[in-house]
Enzyme design. Structure first.
Site, PDB file in Angstrom:
ATOM      1  N   GLY A 239     -10.469  65.480  34.511  1.00  0.00           N
ATOM      2  CA  GLY A 239     -11.936  65.094  34.438  1.00  0.00           C
ATOM      3  C   GLY A 239     -12.053  63.889  35.418  1.00  0.00           C
ATOM      4  N   GLY A 512     -10.046  56.708  24.512  1.00  0.00           N
ATOM      5  CA  GLY A 512      -9.521  57.981  24.016  1.00  0.00           C
ATOM      6  C   GLY A 512      -8.404  57.442  22.915  1.00  0.00           C
ATOM      7  CB  ILE A 607       3.561  51.935  24.769  1.00  0.00           C
ATOM      8  CG1 ILE A 607       2.862  50.886  25.800  1.00  0.00           C
ATOM      9  CG2 ILE A 607       3.457  53.333  25.552  1.00  0.00           C
ATOM     10  CD1 ILE A 607       1.450  51.004  26.225  1.00  0.00           C
ATOM     11  N   PRO A 610       5.881  56.341  25.191  1.00  0.00           N
ATOM     12  CG  PRO A 610       7.787  54.910  24.944  1.00  0.00           C
ATOM     13  CD  PRO A 610       6.756  55.955  24.267  1.00  0.00           C
ATOM     14  CE  LYS A 611       9.765  63.269  28.603  1.00  0.00           C
ATOM     15  NZ  LYS A 611      10.432  64.213  27.701  1.00  0.00           N
ATOM     16  CB  THR A 612       2.144  61.012  27.166  1.00  0.00           C
ATOM     17  OG1 THR A 612       1.925  60.042  25.923  1.00  0.00           O
ATOM     18  CG2 THR A 612       2.616  62.180  27.041  1.00  0.00           C
ATOM     19  CD  GLN A 616      -3.416  58.743  31.001  1.00  0.00           C
ATOM     20  OE1 GLN A 616      -3.763  59.457  31.917  1.00  0.00           O
ATOM     21  NE2 GLN A 616      -4.081  58.356  30.110  1.00  0.00           N
ATOM     22  CE  LYS A 679      -5.259  44.376  23.914  1.00  0.00           C
ATOM     23  NZ  LYS A 679      -5.137  43.200  24.907  1.00  0.00           N
ATOM     24  CD  GLU A 683     -11.371  54.415  32.605  1.00  0.00           C
ATOM     25  OE1 GLU A 683     -11.494  53.487  31.850  1.00  0.00           O
ATOM     26  OE2 GLU A 683     -12.322  55.071  33.369  1.00  0.00           O
TER      27      GLU A 683
HETATM   28 MO1  MOS Z   1     -13.438  57.866  32.804  1.00  0.00          MO
HETATM   29  S1  MOS Z   1     -14.423  57.441  34.809  1.00  0.00           S
HETATM   30  O1  MOS Z   1     -14.582  57.433  31.666  1.00  0.00           O
HETATM   31  O2  MOS Z   1     -13.231  59.544  32.894  1.00  0.00           O
END
Ligand code: MOS
Length: 726
Positions: A239, A512, A607, A610-612, A616, A679, A683
């Protein structure tokens, strides 16, 4: 926290629990649900940037076999309008479409064709003829429209101290402008929906990041009760922000389903994704930095000029990083927007940080170069444990550690301060560094756990309306249940993305993982606690969930849980931090360059897997590299349409473009952030990557590249052959 006796609880690098569903094609994405009797909708886009529709001829299209309905503003459902003009965009906003004959941007939906097959709908859509009265005052050229800019009405402008005084106190100043172009999100999975309308009730299989907000948007747009709307987003194929809010195709599909009385599937084409699903706005950022000779920052300002739509405001918060990353007493952040006749921009991965940190971390590098100071030492000198913007401490901040450990891992000591001194044959070799920060906005989350005792073993099912946008939500939620119920992950099922399940904030903004896992934790803890309390078993007693169910004479038990930020959380600034290192080799004649190595060090709390998590960060680094090497969308300057219309002309990095990547997570648990110490990382990975590469290009070539993407042509234009000029 319970002791992990299995090897699948949190912190273990297990493979994705839903992996086999994905590789066998069993994971169902929005347009793949086998909804009976469904028909297909194809949107029609305007071919002018501003004006009015004066006539519509549907006769030819209507004659075609399979065509069921053509909807335009003339026969569309009357929807609720915006509360006011220039409403700031929100993820749960109402989304009117086809409500008038006015056109405000090129590519705006002006109609939709519904037909028995996808091919019939596509063909018929081309036969609908629109005549327009074009308005020549369309604003489509950013550069020529600067005089139309205004200060957005959203309270983002900020200052502390006295910028003028700070600059006067400086021994050295940097004042430069940085440019980033329009970019598009382009997740692999196209935006898509299958919507049905039955007896006033809506069901929508929709590719959305936030199920709850999608539900609210549909109910408020059609003015039907929220309980009559069900949204399902079981799997989402990426997304990057473009699926945070509800885009118009969902409203068109619901409207069409209502009008034709059958379920309607609508898939946005790759070309339509340039005009109908959000974009990262073009930003022009002016940085002013003042420093003492010894590297003490005295002043920092960050001015951003960008654009929004004519009737809807969105502003990427580029200056956010400049308010909090360094200890600088005099600070100013301002924004200006030009209302343009193009689609409204929207959040794209690390909105604000991804682009803002390109400007800030490039300017910091420029200052370090002027001071003849090592750019790592310069950053560490201005590190702070206090968020000077919010006037409160960071819950934890290991930025200096990220920089130091990264430097060690990367081999920073071999960097030459003077550009063009590290060479091999025709290659100019450069090292670059940058600092990254991204806030971790943990949010209120609900979850349900269902325990079943089968042949002496407990199977657990977790239900929540959380989404997995490719990030690994299924896996980390399963690991959380494994941890807190102390059962192997194989005994956990996770069911997500259905508005019938408990409400979560969905996937976005790096909130998330912390939200979902703490919600699932709370449900599991409640289950165990209730089962213990019912039998007067002390909470501290170690007893398996299977034993607990037996003692309760139960074979099935359900519990719900809710997690939300604590009062403590509100007293701190909760951010993830990181450092990026890049090695770039530039051909000194052609300007062609290769990103040879990247090292990313992150401090992002616990964490979970560690793999996922590694996946990311790699994704973030790749998107960050994409900002530098390729990504940009072009608007045709006379008509206002995007001339980048597919992956043939909108380029993203491929495997060959990417370097050897090392990702390191510092061991950390931030208990102020939340009970599990989590945390965000979604991003963090893209943040400041572009600056680390641009800084490496400077170190290699002596050319300061302030406009993304950095193409070989731009390097040649900058006089690559002439030696160091900055
Ligand atoms: Mo992010 S830009 O909040 O999917």
């Amino acid at each position: 926290m319970t002791k992990t006796k299995n090897t699948s609880g949190i912190g273990n690098a297990i493979s994705r629990v839903e992996g086999h569903l994905k590789v066998t094609g069993k994971a169902k994405y929005a347009s793949e649900f086998p909804v009976e009797n469904k028909v297909y909708a194809q949107g029609i886009n305007s071919t002018i940037a501003k004006g009015e529709i004066v006539s519509i001829d549907t006769s030819e299209a209507e004659k075609l076999e399979g065509v069921l309905k053509i909807i335009t503003y003339k026969n569309a459902d009357k929807l609720k309008g915006f509360d006011k003009e220039m409403t700031a965009i929100a993820t749960d906003t109402i989304a009117p479409v086809l409500q008038s004959n006015k056109v405000k941007f090129y590519g705006e939906y002006v109609g939709v064709v519904i037909a028995e097959t996808f091919e019939q709908a596509q063909y018929a859509a081309r036969l609908v003829k629109f005549e327009y009265k074009e308005d020549a005052s369309a604003v489509i050229d950013f550069d020529k429209s600067r005089n139309k800019s205004y200060t957005p009405d959203n309270d983002s402008n900020y200052s502390r101290g006295d910028m003028k005084k700070g600059l006067a106190e400086a021994d050295v100043t940097v004042e430069e402008t940085y440019h980033t172009p329009i970019e598009h999100h382009h997740p692999m999975e196209l935006h898509a929906v299958i919507a049905s309308w039955e007896n006033g009730k809506v069901t929508a299989y929709a590719s959305q990041q936030i199920v709850e907000d999608a539900t609210i948007s549909i109910s408020s747009t059609f003015q039907i009760p929220k309980k009559d709307v069900r949204v399902i987003a079981a799997f989402v194929g990426g997304g990057f922000g473009s699926k945070l809010n509800l885009e118009r195709h969902v409203i068109l599909a619901v409207m069409a389903a209502k009008m034709v009385g059958r379920p309607v599937q609508m898939t946005v084409t790759r070309t339509q994704m340039f005009t109908n699903t959000g974009l990262r706005q073009k930003n022009e950022q002016i940085m002013k930095i003042g420093s003492k000779k010894d590297g003490t920052l005295t002043a920092l300002s960050h001015e951003t000029l960008s654009h929004t739509a004519q009737n809807l405001e969105f502003q990427e918060p580029c200056g956010m990083v400049s308010k909090m990353l360094y200890k600088v007493p005099n600070n100013e952040v301002t924004y200006k927007l030009i209302p343009m006749n193009i689609q409204v921009p929207f959040a794209m991965r690390a909105p604000g940080e991804a682009t803002g940190s390109f400007a800030l971390e490039s300017a910091m590098d420029e200052m370090a170069w002027k001071l003849k100071m090592d750019p790592i030492d310069f950053r560490i000198k201005n590190d702070t444990q206090t968020d000077l913007h919010e006037e409160r401490p960071f819950s934890s901040r290991l930025l200096t550690e990220c920089l130091r450990i990264g430097a060690e891992k990367f081999g920073w000591k071999d960097r030459k301060m003077e550009p063009r001194t590290n060479t091999e044959g025709n290659w100019l070799i450069g090292y670059g560094v940058s600092a990254a920060s991204r806030n971790s906005p943990y949010q209120k989350t609900h979850a349900k756990v269902i325990l079943e005792l089968v042949e002496g073993k407990v199977n657990a099912t977790i239900q929540m309306d959380a989404t997995d946008i490719g990030t690994g939500s299924y896996t980390i939620i399963a690991q959380t249940a494994s941890e807190y119920l102390d059962i192997p992950v194989e005994q956990v099922s996770v069911e997500l993305g259905d508005s019938d399940f408990p409400v979560t904030p969905g996937s976005g903004g790096s909130w998330g993982a912390a939200s979902f896992c703490n919600g699932a934790r709370a449900a599991c803890e409640n289950a165990v606690k209730t089962l213990k309390n019912n039998r007067n078993i002390k909470e501290s007693e170690e007893i398996s969930v299977a034993e607990l169910l037996k003692k309760n004479q139960l074979t099935k038990f359900e519990a719900e849980g809710m997690a939300e930020p604590s009062a403590e959380f509100e007293k701190y600034s909760v951010f993830s931090f990181g450092a990026n290192f890049s090695e770039v080799w530039v051909d000194k004649d052609t300007g062609m360059y290769r990103i040879k190595r990247m090292v990313n060090v992150g401090s992002a709390g616990k964490i979970l897997n560690p793999k996922t998590a590694y996946g990311q960060i790699i994704g973030g680094l790749t998107m960050g590299a994409g900002m530098v090497i390729a990504e940009q969308s072009h608007i045709e300057p006379n008509f206002g349409n995007f001339i980048t219309r597919s992956f043939a002309d909108y380029h993203v990095p491929v495997n060959l473009d990417m370097a050897n990547i090392d990702v390191i997570f510092l061991p950390e648990e931030d208990k102020i952030a939340n009970k599990m110490g989590i945390k965000g990382i979604g991003e963090l990975g893209i943040t400041s990557v572009a600056a680390s590469i641009a800084n490496a290009i400077f170190n290699a070539t002596g050319k300061r590249m302030r406009s993304l993407p950095i193409t070989p042509e731009k390097l040649i234009e900058a006089g690559l052959e002439d030696g160091v000029t900055a």
